[in-house]
Design an enzyme around this catalytic site. Structure first.
Site, short mmCIF file in Angstrom:
data_model
loop_
_atom_site.label_atom_id
_atom_site.label_comp_id
_atom_site.label_asym_id
_atom_site.label_seq_id
_atom_site.Cartn_x
_atom_site.Cartn_y
_atom_site.Cartn_z
N CYS A 2 17.38 10.02 16.45
CA CYS A 2 16.20 10.30 16.79
C CYS A 2 15.14 9.63 15.71
O CYS A 2 15.32 10.09 14.69
CB CYS A 2 15.62 11.72 17.41
SG CYS A 2 16.58 12.29 18.81
N ARG A 27 17.68 4.51 15.15
CA ARG A 27 18.22 5.89 15.17
C ARG A 27 18.40 6.48 16.42
O ARG A 27 18.99 7.62 16.44
CB ARG A 27 17.12 6.86 14.34
CG ARG A 27 16.69 6.34 13.11
CD ARG A 27 15.74 7.19 12.47
NE ARG A 27 16.00 8.59 12.41
CZ ARG A 27 16.55 8.83 11.19
NH1 ARG A 27 16.78 8.12 10.15
NH2 ARG A 27 16.85 9.95 11.12
N TRP A 78 17.89 9.95 20.72
CA TRP A 78 19.39 9.82 20.79
C TRP A 78 19.60 11.33 21.54
O TRP A 78 19.72 12.22 21.02
CB TRP A 78 20.14 9.76 19.50
CG TRP A 78 21.63 9.66 19.51
CD1 TRP A 78 22.50 8.49 19.84
CD2 TRP A 78 22.48 10.76 19.54
NE1 TRP A 78 23.77 8.72 20.03
CE2 TRP A 78 23.85 10.04 19.70
CE3 TRP A 78 22.53 12.19 19.40
CZ2 TRP A 78 25.04 10.83 19.81
CZ3 TRP A 78 23.63 12.76 19.37
CH2 TRP A 78 24.81 12.13 19.62
N ASN A 104 13.41 15.92 16.22
CA ASN A 104 14.91 15.33 15.96
C ASN A 104 15.65 16.50 15.44
O ASN A 104 15.17 17.24 14.86
CB ASN A 104 14.52 14.13 14.77
CG ASN A 104 15.84 13.78 14.14
OD1 ASN A 104 16.68 13.74 14.95
ND2 ASN A 104 15.81 13.38 13.00
N GLY A 105 16.63 16.51 15.92
CA GLY A 105 17.61 17.56 15.47
C GLY A 105 18.15 18.60 16.62
O GLY A 105 17.99 18.00 17.69
N GLU A 486 39.21 0.42 9.83
CA GLU A 486 37.82 0.14 9.81
C GLU A 486 37.65 -1.34 10.83
O GLU A 486 36.83 -1.30 11.65
CB GLU A 486 37.28 -0.41 8.29
CG GLU A 486 35.91 -1.00 8.25
CD GLU A 486 34.95 -0.06 8.70
OE1 GLU A 486 35.22 1.08 8.84
OE2 GLU A 486 33.62 -0.48 8.87
N LYS A 490 35.40 -0.99 14.04
CA LYS A 490 34.29 -2.05 14.47
C LYS A 490 34.41 -2.47 15.97
O LYS A 490 33.25 -2.70 16.65
CB LYS A 490 34.26 -3.24 13.57
CG LYS A 490 33.88 -2.93 12.09
CD LYS A 490 32.18 -2.76 11.81
CE LYS A 490 31.88 -1.42 11.65
NZ LYS A 490 31.97 -0.55 10.77
N GLU A 493 33.38 0.28 18.41
CA GLU A 493 32.12 0.68 18.51
C GLU A 493 31.02 -0.67 19.00
O GLU A 493 29.99 -0.29 19.74
CB GLU A 493 31.28 1.32 17.42
CG GLU A 493 31.50 0.49 16.20
CD GLU A 493 31.10 1.02 14.94
OE1 GLU A 493 30.67 2.14 14.87
OE2 GLU A 493 31.35 0.62 13.60
N HIS A 509 57.52 4.35 14.61
CA HIS A 509 57.48 5.65 14.82
C HIS A 509 56.86 6.20 16.00
O HIS A 509 56.37 7.42 16.16
CB HIS A 509 57.24 6.61 13.48
CG HIS A 509 57.87 6.38 12.46
ND1 HIS A 509 59.26 7.13 12.12
CD2 HIS A 509 57.66 5.56 11.50
CE1 HIS A 509 59.90 6.57 11.20
NE2 HIS A 509 58.78 5.66 10.49
N LYS A 612 22.47 5.46 14.22
CA LYS A 612 22.70 4.99 12.79
C LYS A 612 22.82 6.58 11.95
O LYS A 612 23.83 6.48 11.04
CB LYS A 612 21.64 4.33 12.44
CG LYS A 612 21.84 3.86 10.92
CD LYS A 612 22.81 2.56 10.81
CE LYS A 612 23.22 1.93 9.54
NZ LYS A 612 24.24 1.41 9.62
C1 F6R Z 1 30.62 2.94 11.78
C2 F6R Z 1 29.57 3.57 11.25
C3 F6R Z 1 29.80 5.27 11.19
C4 F6R Z 1 29.25 5.57 9.93
C5 F6R Z 1 29.20 7.22 9.77
C6 F6R Z 1 28.81 7.99 8.59
O1 F6R Z 1 30.04 1.68 11.79
O2 F6R Z 1 28.35 3.32 11.00
O3 F6R Z 1 31.03 5.60 11.46
O4 F6R Z 1 29.74 5.13 8.69
O5 F6R Z 1 28.66 7.86 10.86
O6 F6R Z 1 27.45 7.57 8.31
P1 F6R Z 1 26.99 7.62 6.89
O7 F6R Z 1 27.47 6.68 5.95
O8 F6R Z 1 25.59 7.34 6.93
O9 F6R Z 1 27.24 9.19 6.40
#
Ligand code: F6R
Length: 617
Positions: A2, A27, A78, A104-105, A486, A490, A493, A509, A612
């Site tokens: 948010c 956000r 969000w 927010n929260g 990773e 990517k 998501e 396995h 984010k």
């Molecule tokens: C993936 C991504 C998330 C963040 C995770 C941690 O692309 O962006 O997996 O890496 O939510 O976020 P931070 O680094 O802000 O603690």
């Protein structure tokens, strides 16, 4: 999670708030809304489900005349409690429509508060936890006639993490905001003041900001601001100047922020390394921890979530190899619930781009309660995680707006290597000339990443071939394993494809059962030189995959001719030291995911359901 913004000044509040929401949309983008204290002495609210553009469309259709005024607030959501509908969109109002609130929260005691309000005859119209606070605030305001005092009173009753911004029709020239464990910054302008989740909301207008502390309330007017704690006692925030350029928060000709951020990776690494090697020694000058303390460390925990966790996995290989120290890498969400053994000689490295992630923050708090020393690696100046840690090493990747981590991930890798070298130096497990040589290798990495970026057209072609795939598997070993994880994250998501990363040694396995003709399998090859013991093993894996008809997409060091005959697609990356390979081999996988998402018609910057900053558990 948010984004919230509040404004009191001399401009159109609606324009300022909408511009701020545009910069905060990373956000959350489930709904958006605005409230303006109008020149006619009323409180006007408009809100709409979906992305900010839906709200703007609504305002364009219904007209903006009713929202003219110089004080207002906005929210981009969000969703946690209640579906992303118009009814659940913020701002929420009290029954009389006199007070508006954005939140927010999570208000954790909302069930109890709702029951109490309903027993008192209040009808709540949304499914959110936030609306309870709007009604409580209205009642508190009626009782005391002072909006800041009403906010202090209600904050003392709320449990959980929250940032609130509140306006009341009877107080046309002020906005009140409060925070507990959720971000809030104050922007100090000339004849105008701002409150927001992030400075990005107001950097068009001012770069002078104040980070609010835990459990603080701030009241802004056109001419000033006042900060108190939740009891009404005067308090102070932490002033800072926003030093990044506005262009950093703009797309600069790219279709998506993420594509720009991928291109910015060489400078993200270079900026993170800059100034940390002086007179032949690693200097972690942003940390408040005495370097001698690193000498006494006997165990390291790395805690983080998502991509940051994957970067932490790479830190383990580097720190164990360079420092001969045991390192455990742990998902922050698991760490504190399993009673880890920590003491004064444990170093906990908490990695977070945002510095707001609730699970990582709670892991930091838990570690400090157990007397462990906490070093944060963070990209956001003054965020909660570095504030609550013993020391901080900032990554200097600049603002990352695309929801998926890209340049922050590479910058975290660089910072992890700095921590590893600092530990090796403090503990004497490497001679200073060896530390210098490793640092020189790191300094060469921006150029190596640039070289990878120069060849990504081949990845774009490959994306066209994979765009209709249902499942993609990723395999790697040693530091190639976190790269595989990773790459899969990517793709999940951004392109909403089922993607799984495995340690290549695990293939036989279980995962081998998934192989079928044409299934794309990405294999991250180790260097044929550095870790030659693993190279032949991965080569065998590739042959096992091919024998079952699956399609091999191989990321390998340039000049590694041994893989060419077995790779349906070969993506070459420059030869770099083994431990640093993730800095180059992750890049094609970022581009692959972004390009598949783009070809599938998805919004690369705002993948569905994600936000984010994950500021709730
Ligand atoms: C993936 C991504 C998330 C963040 C995770 C941690 O692309 O962006 O997996 O890496 O939510 O976020 P931070 O680094 O802000 O603690």
């Amino acid at each position: 999670m948010c984004g919230i913004v509040g404004y009191v000044g001399h401009r159109s509040a609606l324009d300022v708030v909408l511009q701020g929401l545009g910069r905060l949309e990373y956000r959350g983008y489930d709904s958006a809304g605005v409230a303006v204290l109008t020149s006619a002495g009323a409180l006007a609210v408009t809100r709409k489900a979906g992305a900010l553009r839906n709200l703007i469309g609504e305002l364009d259709t219904c007209g903006r005349a009713g929202l003219s005024g110089t004080a207002g607030m906005g929210h981009t959501r969000w969703a946690t409690h209640g579906a992303p509908t118009d009814r659940n969109a913020h701002p929420h109002r009290d029954t009389a429509g006199q007070l508006a609130l954005v939140h927010n929260g999570i208000i954790e005691n909302h069930v109890q508060l709702r029951a109490e309000l309903e027993a008192g005859g209040v009808e709540l119209i949304s499914d959110t936890d936030s609306e309870t606070a709007a009604h409580l605030l209205a009642a508190a305001y009626i009782a005391c006639g002072d909006l800041p005092q009403a906010v202090q009173t209600v904050c003392r009753r709320l449990q959980g993490a929250f940032t609130l911004v509140v306006a009341h029709a009877d107080e046309p020239d002020l906005i009140v905001a409060a925070r507990r464990s959720s971000p809030l910054v104050l922007g100090v302008g000339n004849g105008e003041h701002f409150v927001a989740s992030d400075v990005a909301a107001f950097i068009d207008h001012t770069r002078d900001a104040i980070e609010l502390g835990q459990d603080q309330v701030v009241t802004i007017t056109r001419d000033g601001y006042q900060i108190t704690d939740f009891s009404g006692c005067p308090a102070q925030g932490t002033p800072f100047h926003v030093d990044w350029d506005l262009s950093a928060a703009e797309k600069g000709g790219y279709d998506y922020f993420m594509l720009k951020e991928i291109e910015e990776q060489p400078s993200a690494i270079a900026n993170t390394l800059r100034g940390h090697f002086i007179d032949g020694r690693i200097v972690l000058d942003e940390q408040r921890m005495d370097i001698q303390e690193l000498r006494d460390v006997d165990k390291v925990f790395v805690v983080a979530c998502g991509s940051a966790y994957h970067s932490g996995m790479v830190a383990k290989y580097a720190i164990e190899h360079w420092c001969r120290l045991p390192v455990e890498v742990e998902l922050a969400s698991e760490f504190r619930y399993r009673d880890p053994v920590l003491d004064r000689s444990t170093l906990v490295v908490a990695i977070s781009q945002s510095g707001e992630t609730m699970d990582t923050l709670e892991a930091v708090r838990h570690a400090r309660e157990q007397k462990a020393r906490v070093l944060a690696i963070c990209n956001t100046n003054g965020a909660q995680i570095p504030r609550e840690s013993d020391a901080v090493l900032y990554t200097h990747a600049g603002p990352e707006i695309g929801v998926a981590a890209t340049k922050s991930f590479l910058a975290q890798l660089a910072a992890n290597f700095l921590v590893g070298l600092a530990l090796a130096q403090a503990r004497g497990t490497k001679y200073s000339d060896e530390v210098g040589r490793e640092y020189a290798e790191l300094e060469a990495m921006p150029a190596a990443v640039t070289q990878v970026l120069d060849t990504v057209d081949r990845v774009r072609e490959l994306a066209g071939e994979l765009v209709d795939a249902k499942v993609v598997l990723f395999l790697g070993r040693h530091v190639g394993f976190p790269v595989a994880l990773e790459g899969a994250l990517k793709l999940k998501e951004l392109a909403y494809m089922h993607a799984e990363g495995f340690a290549a040694g695990e293939l036989k396995h279980g995962p081998i059962a998934l192989l079928e003709p044409n299934l794309p399998v990405v294999v991250v090859m180790p260097s044929p030189k550095g870790r030659s013991v693993l190279h032949p093993k991965l080569l065998s894996n590739i042959q096992e995959i091919r024998a079952r008809g699956a399609r091999t997409i191989v990321i390998a060091e340039e000049g590694d001719e041994t893989v060419r005959p077995y790779a349906a697609h070969l993506l070459e990356v420059p030869a770099v030291p083994t431990l640093m390979q993730p800095l180059v081999s992750t890049v094609p996988l970022q581009v692959l995911a972004a390009e598949i998402a783009r070809q599938r018609g998805y919004d690369v910057d705002k993948p569905r359901n994600l936000a984010k900053s994950v500021t709730v558990e």
